[in-house]
Design a protein around this motif. Structure first.
Motif, PDB file in Angstrom:
ATOM      1  N   ARG A 278       0.836  -1.206   0.000  1.00  0.00           N
ATOM      2  CA  ARG A 278       0.000   0.000   0.000  1.00  0.00           C
ATOM      3  C   ARG A 278       0.868   1.253   0.000  1.00  0.00           C
ATOM      4  O   ARG A 278       0.596   2.222  -0.725  1.00  0.00           O
ATOM      5  N   GLY A 279       1.945   1.247   0.781  1.00  0.00           N
ATOM      6  CA  GLY A 279       2.832   2.401   0.822  1.00  0.00           C
ATOM      7  C   GLY A 279       3.541   2.645  -0.490  1.00  0.00           C
ATOM      8  O   GLY A 279       3.724   3.792  -0.921  1.00  0.00           O
ATOM      9  N   ILE A 280       3.959   1.569  -1.158  1.00  0.00           N
ATOM     10  CA  ILE A 280       4.681   1.710  -2.418  1.00  0.00           C
ATOM     11  C   ILE A 280       3.811   2.368  -3.490  1.00  0.00           C
ATOM     12  O   ILE A 280       4.310   3.069  -4.376  1.00  0.00           O
ATOM     13  N   ASP A 281       2.504   2.163  -3.418  1.00  0.00           N
ATOM     14  CA  ASP A 281       1.607   2.782  -4.401  1.00  0.00           C
ATOM     15  C   ASP A 281       1.846   4.281  -4.531  1.00  0.00           C
ATOM     16  O   ASP A 281       1.724   4.855  -5.611  1.00  0.00           O
ATOM     17  N   THR A 282       2.179   4.931  -3.429  1.00  0.00           N
ATOM     18  CA  THR A 282       2.361   6.389  -3.436  1.00  0.00           C
ATOM     19  C   THR A 282       3.823   6.795  -3.266  1.00  0.00           C
ATOM     20  O   THR A 282       4.110   7.965  -2.996  1.00  0.00           O
ATOM     21  N   LEU A 283       4.742   5.849  -3.413  1.00  0.00           N
ATOM     22  CA  LEU A 283       6.150   6.134  -3.126  1.00  0.00           C
ATOM     23  C   LEU A 283       6.690   7.295  -3.947  1.00  0.00           C
ATOM     24  O   LEU A 283       7.316   8.218  -3.403  1.00  0.00           O
ATOM     25  N   PHE A 284       6.471   7.286  -5.256  1.00  0.00           N
ATOM     26  CA  PHE A 284       7.084   8.326  -6.104  1.00  0.00           C
ATOM     27  C   PHE A 284       6.520   9.716  -5.827  1.00  0.00           C
ATOM     28  O   PHE A 284       7.298  10.661  -5.612  1.00  0.00           O
ATOM     29  N   PRO A 285       5.202   9.911  -5.808  1.00  0.00           N
ATOM     30  CA  PRO A 285       4.727  11.260  -5.469  1.00  0.00           C
ATOM     31  C   PRO A 285       5.078  11.662  -4.037  1.00  0.00           C
ATOM     32  O   PRO A 285       5.358  12.837  -3.774  1.00  0.00           O
ATOM     33  N   ARG A 286       5.079  10.703  -3.104  1.00  0.00           N
ATOM     34  CA  ARG A 286       5.453  11.046  -1.725  1.00  0.00           C
ATOM     35  C   ARG A 286       6.883  11.548  -1.655  1.00  0.00           C
ATOM     36  O   ARG A 286       7.172  12.591  -1.040  1.00  0.00           O
ATOM     37  N   LEU A 287       7.809  10.785  -2.253  1.00  0.00           N
ATOM     38  CA  LEU A 287       9.224  11.158  -2.135  1.00  0.00           C
ATOM     39  C   LEU A 287       9.539  12.453  -2.868  1.00  0.00           C
ATOM     40  O   LEU A 287      10.376  13.242  -2.423  1.00  0.00           O
ATOM     41  N   ARG A 288       8.858  12.689  -3.965  1.00  0.00           N
ATOM     42  CA  ARG A 288       9.088  13.958  -4.664  1.00  0.00           C
ATOM     43  C   ARG A 288       8.573  15.129  -3.842  1.00  0.00           C
ATOM     44  O   ARG A 288       9.231  16.170  -3.739  1.00  0.00           O
ATOM     45  N   THR A 289       7.397  14.965  -3.243  1.00  0.00           N
ATOM     46  CA  THR A 289       6.867  16.023  -2.388  1.00  0.00           C
ATOM     47  C   THR A 289       7.757  16.236  -1.175  1.00  0.00           C
ATOM     48  O   THR A 289       8.094  17.380  -0.812  1.00  0.00           O
ATOM     49  N   ILE A 290       8.154  15.145  -0.537  1.00  0.00           N
ATOM     50  CA  ILE A 290       9.010  15.231   0.645  1.00  0.00           C
ATOM     51  C   ILE A 290      10.344  15.878   0.302  1.00  0.00           C
ATOM     52  O   ILE A 290      10.864  16.721   1.051  1.00  0.00           O
ATOM     53  N   SER A 291      10.920  15.506  -0.840  1.00  0.00           N
ATOM     54  CA  SER A 291      12.202  16.092  -1.244  1.00  0.00           C
ATOM     55  C   SER A 291      12.073  17.586  -1.512  1.00  0.00           C
ATOM     56  O   SER A 291      12.960  18.367  -1.146  1.00  0.00           O
ATOM     57  N   ASP A 292      10.992  17.984  -2.151  1.00  0.00           N
ATOM     58  CA  ASP A 292      10.770  19.411  -2.379  1.00  0.00           C
ATOM     59  C   ASP A 292      10.671  20.166  -1.054  1.00  0.00           C
ATOM     60  O   ASP A 292      11.261  21.247  -0.884  1.00  0.00           O
ATOM     61  N   THR A 293       9.906  19.599  -0.110  1.00  0.00           N
ATOM     62  CA  THR A 293       9.788  20.237   1.199  1.00  0.00           C
ATOM     63  C   THR A 293      11.121  20.257   1.920  1.00  0.00           C
ATOM     64  O   THR A 293      11.490  21.263   2.545  1.00  0.00           O
TER      65      THR A 293
END
Length: 423
Positions: A278-293
Motif C-alpha cells: 500500500r505504501g509503495i503505491d504512493t512512493l514516487f509522489p510522496r518522495l518527490r513532495t518530501i524532497s521538495d519540502t
C-alpha cells in the motif's frame, strides 16, 4: 529477464505471481510502483492485493518438498509454508525487484534482518568484509561486534574516499557494504567507483539505499550487486510496519532465500507485506513532495540564527553536491543540522514542537527529528578515532539533529521549526 520490463496484465492464473512475469513493454518506475508484480484476484477481480494470512497451503503429493535443502529456487515450488514463501510477500518482492531493475528480491521481517541475511549468506569464517565506517547503527554494530565472533574480519572505511577503499581490499575480501546517503550524516558514496573496485577484486557489493529509495538512486544500475532497504522507512512511509528487502540477480537472491531466508527465520508477515505494498503505491509522489519540502526546510535552516550548519545533498554547500546531482534523481527526505548547544536544544525541541515530533526512526508521513550526540555515537556505535572521527565531526560537530521530513505543508513545518528553535 529483468523485472524492470514488467508490464501490468490482468491475471487469471493464480500461480503467475510466483513466476517470472511475461515480457511486456518497458514501463516507467512510477508505473511499476503501482503495477510491478500486481496480481488481479482470479475469483473476485479485485485490484488491491489480497492478504494471504495462511501459514499452510494444500499441495499435490510429489510437487512440494519437506526440506529446503537442495532446492535451488524456492519460488519455483508451490506455496507450501509461509516461512519459505507467501503469496502476498511474493507480490511485494516482485514489485521491489521491478523498482530496482533486479531479477528478483527477498523480503525479510526487518531492515537489519535483510542486512544480516546478506552478511551471513556471503561471509564465512576466514572471509573479510569492508563496511562503511558510518552507516545504519544496526548494520555497523552487527558487523563490528558480531561477525568477528564467527571468524569474519571487518574493516570500516570512509566510503567517500575511493582510494581508502582500494587500500582496504585483501585476498579474502568477499563483500563491500556501502550506504548512500549514510545515516545520520548524509555523506555520499560514489557507488559506480566502489562497484568498479569490488569487481576488480572479485568481491560482491551491497548498498543500503534506505535513505535514497529507488526514487532517488538505483544502485544496481551503477554496478552494485545487491540493493538493500529497510522497508520500515520511506518505502512503507506510514510508520506502521517493519520490513526489509534485498534485491539483485536471481542467483544471489535465491542463495539468500535458501540460506538465511529459511534458516534464520526472519520471514516477513503477510500483513506487513500488504501494508508496505500500500505504501509503495504512493512512493514516487510522496518522495518527490518530501524532497521538495526538505529542500525548502534546508534552505530555511541555513538562514536561521540558531543553526550553525546544515547538511542536505540538494544544497550547493554539501561537499559532495556534484556527486549528488549525478547519482540522485531527487535529494531525499533527511536534513541534518547543528546548533551551538545541542543538548539544550534537544530538550527545547521536545517541549516546543507541535507539527514535527521529537522521536527516533525516519521515513514516516509525519516529520520526525532527534539529536544524535557525537560523543554517545562514538561510545556506543561507531567508535571512530583519528581521521575517521575528524571526518565524522566535519558533518556532525558535537551532535547532529536528524530531521526526517514528512508530508506537512512546507510553511507549517518551517513555522513550527522556527518557533521551536528560536531563543
Amino acid at each position: 529477464m529483468s523485472a524492470a520490463n514488467l508490464s501490468h496484465l490482468p491475471v487469471s492464473d493464480p500461480d503467475l505471481g510466483r513466476r517470472a512475469p511475461a515480457a511486456g513493454p518497458s514501463l516507467s518506475r512510477d508505473t511499476l510502483a503501482l503495477s510491478g508484480g500486481l496480481l488481479i484476484d482470479p475469483a473476485t477481480k479485485a485490484i488491491a492485493p489480497n492478504i494471504s494470512m495462511s501459514v499452510n497451503n494444500v499441495l499435490i503429493p510429489g510437487e512440494g518438498a519437506f526440506s529446503a535443502d537442495g532446492v535451488d529456487d524456492l519460488t519455483a515450488l508451490p506455496f507450501l509454508y509461509a516461512r519459505w514463501t507467501n503469496p502476498t510477500v511474493r507480490q511485494l518482492e516482485q514489485r521491489l525487484a521491478a523498482l530496482e531493475g533486479a531479477d528478483d528480491a527477498v523480503a525479510t521481517s526487518t531492515g537489519v534482518a535483510a542486512i544480516g541475511a546478506t552478511f551471513f549468506t556471503f561471509l564465512k569464517n576466514g572471509d573479510h568484509l569492508i563496511i562503511s565506517d558510518v552507516c545504519y547503527a544496526g548494520a555497523n554494530e552487527l558487523a563490528r561486534r558480531i561477525l568477528p565472533d564467527y571468524g569474519i574480519e571487518v574493516t570500516p572505511v570512509n566510503m567517500s574516499r575511493p582510494q581508502e577503499v582500494a587500500a582496504a581490499f585483501r585476498p579474502n575480501t568477499k563483500l563491500v557494504h556501502c550506504e548512500s546517503p549514510c545515516n545520520p550524516i548524509l555523506r555520499l558514496t560514489d557507488l559506480a567507483a566502489i562497484a568498479k573496485l569490488a569487481r576488480q577484486h572479485g568481491a560482491l557489493m551491497s548498498v543500503d539505499s534506505t535513505l535514497a529509495t529507488p526514487v532517488a538512486t538505483q544502485p544496481l544500475s551503477l554496478g552494485a550487486d545487491l540493493a538493500i532497504h529497510s522497508l520500515t522507512k520511506f518505502i512503507n512511509g506510514h510508520g506502521d510496519a517493519l520490513g526489509g528487502v534485498v534485491c539483485g540477480r536471481k542467483d544471489l537472491v535465491e542463495k539468500i532465500r535458501s540460506r538465511a531466508g529459511v534458516y534464520l527465520g526472519a520471514s516477513m508477515p503477510a500483513m506487513n507485506a500488504w501494508l508496505i505494498l500500500r505504501g509503495i503505491d504512493t512512493l514516487f509522489p510522496r518522495l518527490r513532495t518530501i524532497s521538495d519540502t526538505a529542500m525548502q526546510v534546508a534552505t530555511f535552516l541555513q538562514q536561521h540564527p540558531t543553526v550553525t550548519a546544515v547538511t542536505y545533498p540538494g544544497l550547493a554547500s554539501h561537499p559532495q553536491h556534484d556527486l549528488a546531482k549525478r547519482q540522485m534523481e531527487v535529494f531525499g527526505g533527511i536534513v541534518a543540522f547543528q546548533v551551538k548547544e545541542p543538548g539544550r536544544m534537544a530538550r527545547q525541541l521536545a517541549d516546543r514542537l507541535r507539527v514535527a515530533h521529537y522521536a527516533f526512526s525516519l521515513g514516516h508521513q509525519r516529520s520526525i527529528v532527534v539529536l544524535l550526540d557525537t560523543e554517545e555515537m562514538m561510545r556506543t556505535t561507531y567508535q571512530l578515532a583519528g581521521d575517521q572521527l575528524e571526518d565524522y565531526r566535519r558533518f556532525a560537530g558535537d551532535g547532529v539533529f536528524r530531521l526526517s521530513v514528512g508530508l506537512e505543508a512546507p510553511g507549517d513545518l518551517i513555522g513550527d521549526l522556527d518557533q521551536a528553535l528560536s531563543d
